[in-house]
Design an enzyme around this catalytic site. Structure first.
Site, PDB file in Angstrom:
ATOM      1  N   ASP A 163      72.676 127.095  33.049  1.00 17.08           N
ATOM      2  CA  ASP A 163      73.246 127.752  31.949  1.00 17.08           C
ATOM      3  C   ASP A 163      74.655 127.250  31.754  1.00 17.08           C
ATOM      4  O   ASP A 163      75.671 127.281  32.305  1.00 17.08           O
ATOM      5  CB  ASP A 163      73.541 129.346  32.389  1.00 17.08           C
ATOM      6  CG  ASP A 163      74.331 130.220  31.282  1.00 17.08           C
ATOM      7  OD1 ASP A 163      74.766 129.443  30.489  1.00 17.08           O
ATOM      8  OD2 ASP A 163      74.616 131.216  31.627  1.00 17.08           O
ATOM      9  N   SER A 185      69.098 135.511  40.675  1.00 13.86           N
ATOM     10  CA  SER A 185      70.478 135.064  40.432  1.00 13.86           C
ATOM     11  C   SER A 185      71.112 134.606  41.762  1.00 13.86           C
ATOM     12  O   SER A 185      70.734 134.778  42.744  1.00 13.86           O
ATOM     13  CB  SER A 185      71.275 136.150  39.817  1.00 13.86           C
ATOM     14  OG  SER A 185      71.664 137.069  40.899  1.00 13.86           O
ATOM     15  N   GLY A 191      74.472 143.944  31.080  1.00 18.07           N
ATOM     16  CA  GLY A 191      74.869 145.167  31.669  1.00 18.07           C
ATOM     17  C   GLY A 191      74.501 146.351  30.992  1.00 18.07           C
ATOM     18  O   GLY A 191      73.624 146.384  30.069  1.00 18.07           O
ATOM     19  N   SER A 246      67.928 144.727  28.487  1.00 23.24           N
ATOM     20  CA  SER A 246      67.522 145.975  29.087  1.00 23.24           C
ATOM     21  C   SER A 246      67.829 147.222  27.862  1.00 23.24           C
ATOM     22  O   SER A 246      68.706 146.739  26.955  1.00 23.24           O
ATOM     23  CB  SER A 246      68.242 146.308  30.174  1.00 23.24           C
ATOM     24  OG  SER A 246      67.690 146.020  31.412  1.00 23.24           O
ATOM     25  N   ASN A 273      64.445 139.228  29.471  1.00 22.99           N
ATOM     26  CA  ASN A 273      65.181 139.245  30.652  1.00 22.99           C
ATOM     27  C   ASN A 273      65.607 140.932  30.908  1.00 22.99           C
ATOM     28  O   ASN A 273      66.319 141.552  30.138  1.00 22.99           O
ATOM     29  CB  ASN A 273      66.519 138.474  30.899  1.00 22.99           C
ATOM     30  CG  ASN A 273      65.997 137.233  31.098  1.00 22.99           C
ATOM     31  OD1 ASN A 273      64.771 136.685  31.019  1.00 22.99           O
ATOM     32  ND2 ASN A 273      66.998 136.291  31.380  1.00 22.99           N
ATOM     33  N   ILE A 274      64.986 141.335  31.996  1.00 21.90           N
ATOM     34  CA  ILE A 274      65.334 142.652  32.371  1.00 21.90           C
ATOM     35  C   ILE A 274      65.933 142.914  33.934  1.00 21.90           C
ATOM     36  O   ILE A 274      65.434 142.513  34.876  1.00 21.90           O
ATOM     37  CB  ILE A 274      63.938 143.493  32.229  1.00 21.90           C
ATOM     38  CG1 ILE A 274      63.723 143.673  30.699  1.00 21.90           C
ATOM     39  CG2 ILE A 274      64.494 145.008  32.611  1.00 21.90           C
ATOM     40  CD1 ILE A 274      62.378 144.153  30.511  1.00 21.90           C
ATOM     41  N   ASP A 275      67.347 143.458  34.035  1.00 19.30           N
ATOM     42  CA  ASP A 275      67.769 143.784  35.329  1.00 19.30           C
ATOM     43  C   ASP A 275      68.473 145.089  35.256  1.00 19.30           C
ATOM     44  O   ASP A 275      68.047 145.909  36.230  1.00 19.30           O
ATOM     45  CB  ASP A 275      68.913 142.806  35.728  1.00 19.30           C
ATOM     46  CG  ASP A 275      69.294 142.768  37.029  1.00 19.30           C
ATOM     47  OD1 ASP A 275      69.108 143.686  37.797  1.00 19.30           O
ATOM     48  OD2 ASP A 275      70.389 142.057  37.429  1.00 19.30           O
ATOM     49  N   HIS A 293      68.338 137.242  26.946  1.00 21.79           N
ATOM     50  CA  HIS A 293      68.839 137.637  27.947  1.00 21.79           C
ATOM     51  C   HIS A 293      69.639 138.948  27.399  1.00 21.79           C
ATOM     52  O   HIS A 293      69.481 139.412  26.441  1.00 21.79           O
ATOM     53  CB  HIS A 293      70.084 136.711  28.424  1.00 21.79           C
ATOM     54  CG  HIS A 293      69.717 135.627  29.300  1.00 21.79           C
ATOM     55  ND1 HIS A 293      69.857 135.629  30.527  1.00 21.79           N
ATOM     56  CD2 HIS A 293      68.664 134.681  29.037  1.00 21.79           C
ATOM     57  CE1 HIS A 293      69.317 134.487  30.900  1.00 21.79           C
ATOM     58  NE2 HIS A 293      68.679 133.869  30.119  1.00 21.79           N
ATOM     59  N   ASP A 340      67.807 132.315  37.752  1.00 23.50           N
ATOM     60  CA  ASP A 340      68.579 132.930  36.776  1.00 23.50           C
ATOM     61  C   ASP A 340      69.972 132.419  36.476  1.00 23.50           C
ATOM     62  O   ASP A 340      70.633 132.635  37.770  1.00 23.50           O
ATOM     63  CB  ASP A 340      68.468 134.765  36.890  1.00 23.50           C
ATOM     64  CG  ASP A 340      68.976 135.138  35.654  1.00 23.50           C
ATOM     65  OD1 ASP A 340      68.593 134.499  34.418  1.00 23.50           O
ATOM     66  OD2 ASP A 340      69.300 136.597  35.686  1.00 23.50           O
TER      67      ASP A 340
END
Ligand SMILES: O=C(CO)COP(=O)(O)O
Ligand SMILES: O=C[C@H](O)COP(=O)(O)O
Ligand SMILES: [Zn+2]
Ligand SMILES: [Zn+2]
Length: 309
Positions: free
Chosen positions: A104, A50, A181, A214, A254-256, A211, A82
């Site tokens: 984006d 990011s 989040g 998670s 997408n995984i953060d 996106h 990202d």
């Protein structure tokens, strides 16, 4: 072994009804944990950076770490920007060796989003780089800007078709109820699968991106809360929903947040149980291992991409 684009990865994932994990990276331990998992699982891999990560670790450090990961693992890895917010950051990543970028433009009106995306696509394609765009808005925290759930709008299927045709973009992030989040749902988790089905039928053979995907694994939330943390009521996307999405044209997940939680849970636990430790290696080693095990679990059971490298 060079960095690769996601073109082939997505084609195989689309046909094979599975998804490729795109994991956000910010430092060496996170990169190593993820790459070790992908190697064990022989899974395709996207590492994404990011604007915040670039600011934190510096472009050149992340680039060299990812290059080292490719060399050390022998894996083909896609390096992706990202949430690029304008042409300049996309250009800088394309010039700097990324193989994939996201522009984006989702906060802009439709026509402006098309114009900015087209500009990035032209620059990127001339240089062999692929582009992801976004249509519709996710709720949650994105680059420190909080989009209230009221303002979040789901992706319109007909607009998605027009957007893809007019921009020539390689993949599209859609909004169907996920958010960034650790606090994704107040009540029961719900995604608009009808909308996903419509979009995916109107765009055959085209990779969609999810996106804010998670799961916010309860195991790590509980560990954080047990060892002095405060993340009450954290909730993510259930694993069965992600598996289902992977069979419906979603090729990139997408995984953060799950990486952040796994790492923090492990560090909190280690330091609480070993108050005398102060060598960072003592707590970063188990944190790296926690990331590795969590990512392996995702590849095997949620993305369904083990053995597909
Ligand atoms: O979408 C993401 C990065 O672009 C990450 O989403 P999570 O916050 O659900 O991990
Ligand atoms: O989209 C959000 C990702 O989780 C990246 O977060 P960040 O901008 O804090 O690095
Ligand atoms: Zn966005
Ligand atoms: Zn995102």
């Amino acid at each position: 072994m060079p960095l690769v684009t996601s073109k082939e990865m997505f084609k195989k994932a689309y046909d094979g009804l599975y998804a490729v994990g795109a994991f956000n990276v910010n430092n060496m331990e996170i990169i190593q944990g993820i790459v070790d998992a992908a190697k064990d699982e022989q899974a395709p891999l996207i590492l994404q950076v990011s604007a915040g990560a670039r600011k934190y670790a510096k472009h050149v450090y992340l680039m060299k770490l990812v290059e080292a990961a490719v060399e050390d693992s022998g894996l083909s890895i896609c390096l992706h920007l990202d949430h690029g917010e304008d042409f300049e950051i996309c250009k800088s990543c394309i010039d700097g060796g990324f193989t994939s970028v996201m522009i984006d433009g989702s906060k802009h009106p439709f026509e402006e989003n098309i114009a900015i995306t087209r500009k990035v696509v032209e620059y990127a394609h001339d240089r062999g780089v692929v582009v992801e765009a976004e249509l519709g808005r996710l709720a949650g925290i994105e680059d420190a800007v909080s989009v209230s759930s009221r303002d979040a709008t789901f992706t319109d299927p007909d607009q998605a078709v027009e957007f893809v045709q007019r921009t020539g973009v390689d993949s599209l992030a859609i909004a169907i109820g996920t958010s960034h989040g650790a606090y994704k749902f107040k009540g029961e988790p719900m995604l608009d699968f009808e909308r996903l089905e419509k979009i995916s039928k109107l765009l055959p053979d085209f990779p969609l991106v999810l996106h804010g995907a998670s799961t916010v694994l309860p195991e790590f939330v509980d560990l954080c809360n047990t060892y002095g943390g405060h993340v009450p009521g954290a909730k993510g996307v259930p694993e069965d929903m992600l598996l289902k999405a992977g069979k419906m044209g979603v090729c990139k997940i997408n995984i953060d947040t799950d990486l952040r939680l796994a790492m923090t849970a492990s560090i909190r636990k280690h330091l609480a149980e070993n108050p005398g430790d102060f060598d960072p290696r003592q707590y970063l080693k188990p944190a790296r291992e926690a990331i590795k095990n969590m990512v392996k679990h995702k590849m095997k059971n949620v993305l369904n991409c083990s053995g597909k490298a």
